[in-house]
Design a protein around this motif. Structure first.
Motif, short mmCIF file in Angstrom:
data_model
loop_
_atom_site.label_atom_id
_atom_site.label_comp_id
_atom_site.label_asym_id
_atom_site.label_seq_id
_atom_site.Cartn_x
_atom_site.Cartn_y
_atom_site.Cartn_z
N GLY A 1 -157.40 -39.85 0.69
CA GLY A 1 -156.17 -39.46 0.04
C GLY A 1 -155.47 -38.31 0.75
N PRO A 2 -154.39 -37.80 0.17
CA PRO A 2 -153.61 -36.74 0.81
C PRO A 2 -154.38 -35.44 0.92
N VAL A 3 -154.04 -34.67 1.94
CA VAL A 3 -154.67 -33.36 2.18
C VAL A 3 -153.55 -32.32 2.17
N ALA A 4 -153.63 -31.35 1.26
CA ALA A 4 -152.61 -30.30 1.17
C ALA A 4 -152.65 -29.43 2.41
N TYR A 5 -151.47 -29.02 2.85
CA TYR A 5 -151.33 -28.24 4.07
C TYR A 5 -150.13 -27.31 3.90
N CYS A 6 -150.25 -26.06 4.34
CA CYS A 6 -149.12 -25.13 4.22
C CYS A 6 -149.05 -24.22 5.43
N GLN A 7 -147.84 -23.73 5.70
CA GLN A 7 -147.61 -22.73 6.74
C GLN A 7 -146.82 -21.59 6.11
N ASN A 8 -147.46 -20.45 5.93
CA ASN A 8 -146.83 -19.31 5.29
C ASN A 8 -146.71 -18.15 6.26
N GLU A 9 -146.14 -17.06 5.81
CA GLU A 9 -145.82 -15.97 6.73
C GLU A 9 -145.94 -14.60 6.05
N LEU B 267 -152.90 -23.25 6.51
CA LEU B 267 -154.12 -23.52 5.77
C LEU B 267 -154.17 -25.00 5.43
N ASN B 268 -155.27 -25.63 5.79
CA ASN B 268 -155.49 -27.04 5.52
C ASN B 268 -156.57 -27.16 4.44
N ALA B 269 -156.33 -28.01 3.44
CA ALA B 269 -157.24 -28.10 2.30
C ALA B 269 -158.63 -28.57 2.70
N LEU B 270 -158.80 -29.18 3.86
CA LEU B 270 -160.12 -29.61 4.33
C LEU B 270 -160.72 -28.67 5.36
N TRP B 271 -159.89 -28.16 6.27
CA TRP B 271 -160.41 -27.44 7.42
C TRP B 271 -160.20 -25.94 7.37
N GLY B 272 -159.44 -25.45 6.41
CA GLY B 272 -159.24 -24.01 6.29
C GLY B 272 -158.15 -23.50 7.21
N PHE B 273 -158.29 -22.25 7.64
CA PHE B 273 -157.29 -21.62 8.49
C PHE B 273 -157.34 -22.21 9.89
#
Length: 402
Positions: A360-368, A389-395
């Motif tokens: 299924g989908p994996v949440a991913y974000c790019q913040n600052e 940050l990737n919901a599976l692999w971390g930073f």
């Protein structure tokens, strides 16, 4: 080992000193400038107490004794002990660094488009007038001089187009975009100001509209410039119970004091069908390395901010497939400023994205995270640290290495 993604930039910001017209009884303690012409200033990013990046700048007065205009002129810029090339290579660093050659090349073009001069040969009076005009443009705005210089690239036609765009920029800060974010995206996407101006004119859209809104799907500009349109599919961002449709900027330090409870400034990246973080189970807590943004002389740091990013990943849902991020936030360990200096910071949460896996989908974000530091009267230095940050692999670690 997974790390925090580090990218940086330099913002020029001028703040005013006290008002001499105030009555003596109401007058606050006078703020004296700390940074003076000729000083050598060190801007550093440390990771787990080890220097990752360092920019050494000389404070130069491009005005005169009556009208001082203090700027940072780079003497040396290194990342992991290696020199950062002059020019826009430092867009992938924490600090933008400008040499005197870059300042002087730009001011000659700027003087012409502002009607101060007709040729590149400026006399001292014209040069002063041009730097005063430039300072007025930068003062109190979010515009970074380095981005202007990199976009123009010594082409007066590009500067004229960029000047037209910026004249139409909104006066107030936008919750969707900023002129800076759009200009940085233009550089990364190799879009010239003349190209953007023509595209907006053809579509009947002003630059102000582009900055203030994020719903122009028909504009033929890379999606990265539209911050908030088309990047959220299954994953939704929730901040304090409110679905985030564009970036959200939250101040976390000001005048060396926290102004927002860090525990309340967190974001969740969840499935659009269930935006309640408590309905997700089994998360794993991780945090980045510890980062410190530091500014001052060689002997004395004058302003510091030390922090790390804390996140919860690998969260599951009872009925919805995928991996999610029920919580991500910033933890400030220490903020310090000497007398006369200031430290200000923001954390920006952006719309979530989704990658996909067989489960299924994996949440991913790019913040600052952005840290600004300086005194009352010199254009301040700013460190910008982006992380993913990737919901599976971390930073994920993406640092300048070219």
């Amino acid at each position: 080992m997974k790390k925090l993604l580090t990218i940086l930039g330099c913002v020029l910001l001028l703040t005013a000193c006290g008002n001499d017209d105030e009555p003596d009884s109401n007058r606050p303690t006078e703020v004296m400038p700390v940074i003076e012409e000729g000083m050598e200033m060190f801007s550093q990013v440390l990771v787990d107490d080890q220097i990752l990046e360092e920019s050494i700048d000389k404070v130069v007065n491009f005005g005169n004794a009556e009208t001082p205009l203090l700027f940072h002129v780079n003497q040396q810029h290194t990342l992991k002990g290696r020199n950062v090339p002059e020019g826009k290579a430092d867009m992938d660093c924490a600090f933008y660094s400008l040499t005197e050659k870059e300042y002087m090349g730009f001011i000659k073009l700027f003087a012409i488009i502002r009607g101060i001069a007709t040729t590149h040969d400026l006399n001292e009076e014209q040069k002063l007038a041009a730097f005063i005009d430039l300072s007025n443009l930068l003062q109190g705005s979010e515009i970074e001089l380095a981005l202007l210089i990199y976009l123009v690239n010594d082409d007066i036609a590009e500067l004229e187009a960029l000047d037209q765009l910026l004249m139409n920029a909104p006066a107030t800060r936008s919750s969707h975009n900023s002129p800076n974010s759009i200009m940085a995206s233009m550089l990364r996407a190799n879009i010239k100001p003349t190209t953007l101006l023509k595209e907006l004119d053809d579509k009947g859209i002003s630059f102000s509209d582009l900055v203030e809104r994020a719903d122009y799907a028909d504009v033929n500009i890379p999606q990265m410039m539209l911050r908030g349109k088309g990047v959220t599919e299954i994953i939704k961002t929730v901040v304090d119970g409110v679905v985030l449709l564009s970036k959200l900027i939250v101040a976390f330090v000001e005048n060396a004091q926290p102004v927002v409870d860090i525990e309340s400034t967190y974001a969740s990246y969840l499935h659009e069908s269930d935006l309640e973080p408590l309905n997700y189970y089994g998360p794993e807590m991780i945090h980045s390395q510890t980062y410190e943004c530091r500014y001052g002389t060689k002997q004395t740091p004058m302003a510091q901010c030390k922090f790390y990013i804390e996140g919860y990943i690998k969260a599951k849902h009872k009925t919805l497939e995928g991996s999610f991020i029920p919580r991500i936030g910033m933890v400030v360990e220490r903020v310090r400023a000497t007398a006369g200096m200031h430290v200000e910071g923001t954390v920006t949460y952006s719309p979530g994205q989704s990658t996909y896996s067989p489960n299924g989908p994996v949440a991913y974000c790019q913040n600052e995270v952005t840290i600004k530091y300086g005194d009352c009267c010199c254009f301040a230095r700013t460190a910008r640290l982006k992380y993913s940050l990737n919901a599976l692999w971390g930073f994920e670690d993406v640092e300048w290495d070219n």
